[in-house]
Design a protein around this motif. Structure first.
Motif, short mmCIF file in Angstrom:
data_model
loop_
_atom_site.label_atom_id
_atom_site.label_comp_id
_atom_site.label_asym_id
_atom_site.label_seq_id
_atom_site.Cartn_x
_atom_site.Cartn_y
_atom_site.Cartn_z
N LEU A 252 -2.55 0.55 -4.16
CA LEU A 252 -2.70 -0.94 -3.90
C LEU A 252 -2.63 -2.13 -4.70
O LEU A 252 -2.98 -2.31 -5.85
CB LEU A 252 -4.05 -1.28 -3.18
N ASN B 251 -14.43 5.98 1.65
CA ASN B 251 -14.50 4.69 0.85
C ASN B 251 -15.98 4.17 0.93
O ASN B 251 -16.44 4.71 1.44
CB ASN B 251 -13.61 3.31 1.67
N ILE C 218 -6.05 3.77 7.58
CA ILE C 218 -4.93 4.12 6.08
C ILE C 218 -6.24 5.37 5.61
O ILE C 218 -7.38 4.82 5.68
CB ILE C 218 -4.21 3.96 5.29
N TRP C 219 -5.58 6.60 5.56
CA TRP C 219 -6.33 7.65 4.82
C TRP C 219 -5.45 8.18 3.93
O TRP C 219 -5.02 8.28 3.91
CB TRP C 219 -7.02 8.52 5.98
N GLY D 103 -5.92 11.47 10.55
CA GLY D 103 -6.53 12.61 9.00
C GLY D 103 -6.95 13.42 9.30
O GLY D 103 -6.25 14.69 9.84
N GLN D 104 -8.29 13.43 9.36
CA GLN D 104 -8.32 15.52 9.48
C GLN D 104 -8.92 15.78 10.90
O GLN D 104 -9.21 16.74 11.38
CB GLN D 104 -10.04 15.35 8.71
N HIS E 52 1.43 -1.37 -0.12
CA HIS E 52 0.25 -0.25 -0.38
C HIS E 52 0.94 1.47 -0.28
O HIS E 52 1.93 1.47 0.55
CB HIS E 52 -1.12 0.23 1.03
N TRP F 244 -11.30 15.08 2.16
CA TRP F 244 -10.85 13.82 2.43
C TRP F 244 -11.82 12.78 1.83
O TRP F 244 -12.93 12.48 1.76
CB TRP F 244 -10.75 13.53 3.94
N PHE G 75 -12.52 5.29 7.61
CA PHE G 75 -10.90 5.00 7.17
C PHE G 75 -11.10 4.74 5.17
O PHE G 75 -11.87 4.30 5.25
CB PHE G 75 -10.45 3.35 7.51
N SER G 76 -10.01 5.23 5.15
CA SER G 76 -10.37 5.12 3.77
C SER G 76 -9.00 4.93 2.82
O SER G 76 -8.94 6.34 2.12
CB SER G 76 -10.36 6.81 2.98
N GLY G 77 -8.44 3.34 2.70
CA GLY G 77 -7.28 3.52 2.73
C GLY G 77 -7.76 2.64 0.92
O GLY G 77 -8.69 2.31 0.97
N GLY G 78 -6.55 2.39 0.09
CA GLY G 78 -6.97 2.01 -1.36
C GLY G 78 -7.86 2.50 -2.00
O GLY G 78 -7.46 3.89 -1.92
N LYS H 54 -8.92 -2.11 2.82
CA LYS H 54 -10.42 -1.06 2.87
C LYS H 54 -11.01 -0.39 3.85
O LYS H 54 -11.29 0.72 4.77
CB LYS H 54 -11.08 -1.30 1.49
N LEU I 86 -9.22 7.85 15.40
CA LEU I 86 -9.21 7.69 14.58
C LEU I 86 -10.06 7.79 13.27
O LEU I 86 -11.63 7.09 13.62
CB LEU I 86 -9.45 5.89 14.07
N PRO I 87 -10.39 8.98 12.27
CA PRO I 87 -11.14 8.99 11.32
C PRO I 87 -11.56 7.46 10.57
O PRO I 87 -10.91 6.95 10.19
CB PRO I 87 -10.81 10.03 11.29
#
Lengths: 146, 80
Positions: free
Chosen positions: A100, A145, A129-130, B12-13, A88, A142, B77-80, A124, B74-75
């Motif tokens: 990713l 997902n 992870i942000w 994050g934010q 990632h 921001w 999540f928005s990985g990927g 996800k 933790l706000p």
């Protein structure tokens, strides 16, 4: 082959050549008959007439490391995998670049494909992870997902 | 003088909302007490969406805090 090749984080975009290198790691494992992979790329979404130019990723890396290890052990056991790889991005990834990469290696296609799908969903939804979506100029939002 | 022994991290934010990525907090007994301290200091946090992690595990209820616990806000999540 271990459950997951650490470190999972790559600074900036993931080079496409890394996909081939990760598959190559399993070349000596002749019980592997199938790989399934997911490659995520930054999309130039248009929001209010403006295009996303890049996503800047940040993460709670210590928690990601611990929790991904737990996910990996769980998924590998339930699908009887030979192993998984997760990469990632951290930092800035431009639209059109890879952010990713998930690979599942198994004896047969069905567990490889099912495991890969579950891994992507869990990465996800469960990993801290942000993504901050940047537009041309100073504007950003921001990422959320779906 | 109460010494600050709890490490609180924002991500994050929430970094923009609080103006910092980490803050030392006094050694309080549990997460509810910590929230009261943080809400006084960062009122905007009360309206934010977040989950709390204690020692890198998400907690959904009031949780006792050991000395030097590692707390993170933790706000979504928005990985990927």
């Amino acid at each position: 082959m271990g459950v997951t090749a650490k470190p999972i984080f790559v600074q900036g975009a993931i080079p496409a050549t890394m996909v081939a290198q990760c598959v190559q790691q399993y070349a000596a494992e002749t019980t592997v008959g199938a790989y399934s992979c997911f490659i995520g790329q930054v999309r130039a979404d248009v929001v209010g007439g403006k295009s996303v130019t890049a996503i800047e990723y940040t993460a709670y890396t210590a928690m990601v490391d611990e929790h991904l290890e737990a996910i990996a052990v769980d998924v590998c056991q339930r699908y009887a995998l030979n192993g998984i790889v997760v990469k990632h991005s951290l930092g800035t990834v431009l639209a059109g670049e890879i952010c990713l990469f998930v690979l599942a290696a198994a004896g047969h296609r069905r567990p490889a494909m099912d495991a890969c799908g579950e891994l992507v969903e869990r990465i996800k939804s469960e990993l801290p992870i942000w993504g901050k979506e940047h537009f041309a100029g100073e504007e950003y939002q921001w990422k959320t997902n779906q | 003088m109460v010494s600050n022994t709890l490490s609180v991290q924002f991500f994050g934010q929430l970094i923009e909302l609080t103006g910092c990525s980490n803050v030392g907090a006094p050694q309080v007994d549990d997460t509810d007490e910590l929230l009261r301290w943080l809400y006084t200091r960062y009122p905007a946090l009360q309206k934010a969406t977040y989950v709390i992690a204690v020692d890198r595990k998400i907690v959904r209820q009031n949780t006792r805090l050991a000395t030097h616990a590692e707390i993170a806000f933790l706000p979504p999540f928005s990985g990927g």
